[in-house]
Structures are given as structure tokens and as C-alpha cells.
Design a protein around this motif. Structure first.
Motif, PDB file in Angstrom:
ATOM      1  N   GLN A  37      34.551 -32.871  52.805  1.00 55.61           N
ATOM      2  CA  GLN A  37      35.768 -32.500  52.092  1.00 55.61           C
ATOM      3  C   GLN A  37      35.696 -32.899  50.627  1.00 55.61           C
ATOM      4  O   GLN A  37      36.092 -32.140  49.736  1.00 55.61           O
ATOM      5  CB  GLN A  37      36.984 -33.149  52.747  1.00 55.61           C
ATOM      6  N   ASP A  41      35.912 -30.385  47.287  1.00 55.30           N
ATOM      7  CA  ASP A  41      36.834 -30.639  46.175  1.00 55.30           C
ATOM      8  C   ASP A  41      36.073 -30.825  44.856  1.00 55.30           C
ATOM      9  O   ASP A  41      36.481 -30.282  43.813  1.00 55.30           O
ATOM     10  CB  ASP A  41      37.681 -31.879  46.463  1.00 55.30           C
ATOM     11  N   MET A  60      34.402 -33.779  57.319  1.00 53.09           N
ATOM     12  CA  MET A  60      33.949 -32.390  57.340  1.00 53.09           C
ATOM     13  C   MET A  60      32.422 -32.397  57.256  1.00 53.09           C
ATOM     14  O   MET A  60      31.856 -33.038  56.386  1.00 53.09           O
ATOM     15  CB  MET A  60      34.538 -31.610  56.158  1.00 53.09           C
TER      16      MET A  60
END
Length: 368
Positions: A37, A41, A60
Motif C-alpha cells: 500500500q 501511494d 498489500m
């Protein structure tokens, strides 16, 4: 300057990768992510030129991170995967989702060859940073669109193609493929279906990866896809993925019986080697079709040259504009060896035609 984003849940690996590249003035580490994740980002915020991605991460994993990045902010992603059966299958899936390349690392930190992996990594970072503009093609794969779409929209220069006299149905297909293979080969097999002859694939991969690749293709296509074994008999409908890290050669102990043997060629600079496979296939008594697809370098070109000289058969080349990397098909095309330049789906359709089930000749009889 190449802007690199490192994604790995191991602090050791993040430091190791930074150490591998920090002495190279053209590479700058712009960020480090310890979850998938975070990588998604940071990719959106930092817009790096290349990302190194670990397979297994918390929150993730590398698969989902790759899928999201390629959908939202496409960027060349190089997977770092341990040499294990489970991780090899995951890496193959990541390549299918849009990752452009991978580096196999030993699972133990103690065994980690920093020098060898570092040299390989820096070379790949420089290569893929230059290829970032080809991401329109990469996105077509991740979106499950036809790889032909990009090719149709690209200008095509006139090409010199060989003509081939009418031949019997092929008794063997040999295929060479490298970078981009895991994303591209399923398109060929799905449009091809079961052939009336065996196919042998030389996909550049290290050991431990080809077994998972074969299993993945078998699951995706429903075809009889297997990894090569020593003294394997080649039968109609089989699709044999050459075992990683070695080469395979075709032999015909007696007419009509094709066998596959594993034999690493010391002169080959990459394995499994398409030139080695193609040259061995030239000695078969049946018609042989050669296929050269996406990949770096020129592997397959010299072997195709031998095949053409000895058998004057079909050489199908993937349309360069539909390739992740067009080195292999372009070298074969420039050598004047190709009989057709096709998209992956068109290659599959053409193979099904060229390899239709062979029928025995019929003889007329007279009644006295």
C-alpha cells in the motif's frame, strides 16, 4: 537521473538495494516502501522512473500493488523474488499483470550475492528507465486488451518477407521468447488451441521458475503444458516449457519419434537458449515452424537462420510494436528470415493452421 522507488518489507533488503545502486551517480533512490500500500501511494506521489517490488509484503502484496500501479500510474516494475516454487508462481503472475522484469534472489540473507544481483539490477534499471515510454503497450496487457491494438496504430515500415513453398502440416513448433513472455504467451496459446504436433518453448528463465510457469499456463489455457524432463517423448498437443537454467535439444532416434534432451550449451549466454533449440530442430525429418517473440537481444535469429537454410520453413515473428521488448523479433526480421509478422493472437491462429492434423496419403486402387 533515474528515480528509483524501493518496495520491500525487509529493512535488510531495502538497505542492500540502496547499497547496490548508491555508487552509481545516474541512479537516485527517491523513496522506500515497506508495504504494498505504501508503494502504491508513493508511486502516485513521487512518480519514479522504475520500482523494485518484493513479492511478499504485509497489508498489500506485490501482486496487488503491481496491478494498482499499472492501472493508475504505470511505471516499469522489476520484481525481486526468492528462488522458491511458491514465489516463482507469484512472480509469473506479477509479470502477467504488468511487471516488466524480475531478479531471482536466494532466500537466505547469508547467501545473498550482493555483487552479482547488484550488477544485474543496475543494468535492468538503466534499460527500463529508457523504455518507460513503451508503457502504452504494457498497459494493454494489464487491461487484458489485445496486444495488436498498439501495433495497428503504429506506423509500419515496408518489410521484406520470405515466401515458403506449400508444405505438409508441421510436425513440430519451436518458439523462442524472453522478457514479456509471461504476459504474451497466454495470448498465443489461447488463440492457438490444441495443435496436431508438439511445441517446445525456450523461455529465458532461471531454475525453479519454469515449473510454475508451465503450471500457470496449463491452468490459464486448459492445454497440455508441461516442464521439460530428460529424454521426454514429444507427442501431438504437448506444449513443453524448457526447464529453466539449461538448454534443450530435439532428437529423432527413428523417423517420426521426436525426443527432447536437456543439455546446457556452454557457448550460450542465456538459458534456455532459442538458438540451441532451433538448430537441433533443423535435423528433424518433419516440417518445422519457428516462432520468435518478445525479448532482449537476438536469441533465435541464428537458430532460425539454420532452420531456413536446411528446411526453408516458416518463421513467424511477433510484430515489434506489440512487444514488451522487440530485440529478438527485430533481429530475426532484419536478417530477412521472417515469413510473417503477426500479433500474439495472430501467431496462435496461424500456428493452428500450419499444424493442422496431418493425414496419411490416399492411394487409388483399380478393380480388374
Amino acid at each position: 537521473m533515474i528515480r528509483l522507488l524501493i518496495s520491500d518489507d525487509s529493512a535488510f533488503m531495502r538497505i542492500a538495494i540502496r547499497k547496490m545502486v548508491e555508487s552509481h551517480l545516474d541512479i537516485e533512490v527517491v523513496g522506500e516502501a515497506k508495504t504494498g500500500q505504501m508503494c502504491v501511494d508513493m508511486a502516485r506521489e513521487l512518480r519514479p522512473d522504475v520500482i523494485t517490488m518484493d513479492v511478499e509484503m504485509p497489508v498489500m502484496d506485490g501482486l496487488e500493488a503491481t496491478r494498482q500501479i499499472m492501472a493508475a500510474t504505470p511505471c516499469p516494475i522489476i520484481m525481486l523474488s526468492s528462488l522458491t516454487e511458491r514465489n516463482s508462481v507469484t512472480t509469473i503472475r506479477a509479470l502477467e499483470l504488468g511487471a516488466v522484469d524480475f531478479i531471482a534472489k536466494k532466500s537466505s540473507f547469508v547467501q545473498l550475492d550482493i555483487v552479482q544481483i547488484g550488477a544485474d539490477l543496475v543494468e535492468k534499471l538503466r534499460y527500463w528507465a529508457k523504455k518507460k515510454t513503451r508503457l502504452s503497450t504494457l498497459r494493454s496487457f494489464t487491461a487484458s486488451a489485445s496486444p495488436l491494438a498498439a501495433a495497428k496504430n503504429a506506423p509500419t515500415a515496408p518489410r521484406q518477407l520470405r515466401s515458403v513453398p506449400t508444405q505438409q502440416a508441421a510436425g513440430l513448433v519451436v518458439l523462442g521468447i524472453s522478457t514479456g513472455g509471461p504476459a504474451t504467451l497466454p495470448h498465443v496459446l489461447k488463440s492457438m488451441g490444441r495443435l496436431g504436433c508438439p511445441m517446445v518453448v525456450a523461455q529465458h528463465m532461471p531454475p525453479m521458475f519454469t515449473s510454475g510457469f508451465a503450471a500457470h499456463l496449463r491452468s490459464e489455457t486448459g492445454l497440455d503444458v508441461v516442464e521439460s524432463t530428460e529424454q521426454m517423448e514429444l507427442k501431438p498437443g504437448m506444449i513443453v516449457i524448457a526447464k529453466g537454467g539449461t538448454d534443450v535439444v530435439v532428437r529423432e532416434p527413428f523417423p517420426g519419434k521426436l525426443m527432447l534432451y536437456q543439455k546446457t550449451d556452454a557457448n550460450a549466454n542465456i538459458h534456455p537458449n532459442a538458438d540451441v533449440l532451433f538448430r537441433s530442430a533443423a535435423a528433424a525429418s518433419c516440417p518445422v515452424v519457428a516462432v520468435v517473440m518478445t525479448g532482449m537481444g537476438s536469441d533465435g535469429m541464428l537458430g532460425a537462420k539454420d532452420l531456413v537454410a536446411r528446411k526453408n520453413g516458416h518463421v513467424l515473428v511477433q510484430e515489434p510494436d506489440s512487444c514488451i521488448v522487440d530485440g529478438m523479433p527485430t533481429s530475426t526480421l532484419n536478417a530477412g528470415l521472417a515469413t510473417a509478422v503477426l500479433s500474439p493472437q495472430e501467431i496462435g491462429t496461424r500456428l493452428s493452421r500450419l499444424c493442422a492434423t496431418r493425414t496419411l496419403p490416399t492411394f487409388k486402387t483399380s478393380v480388374l
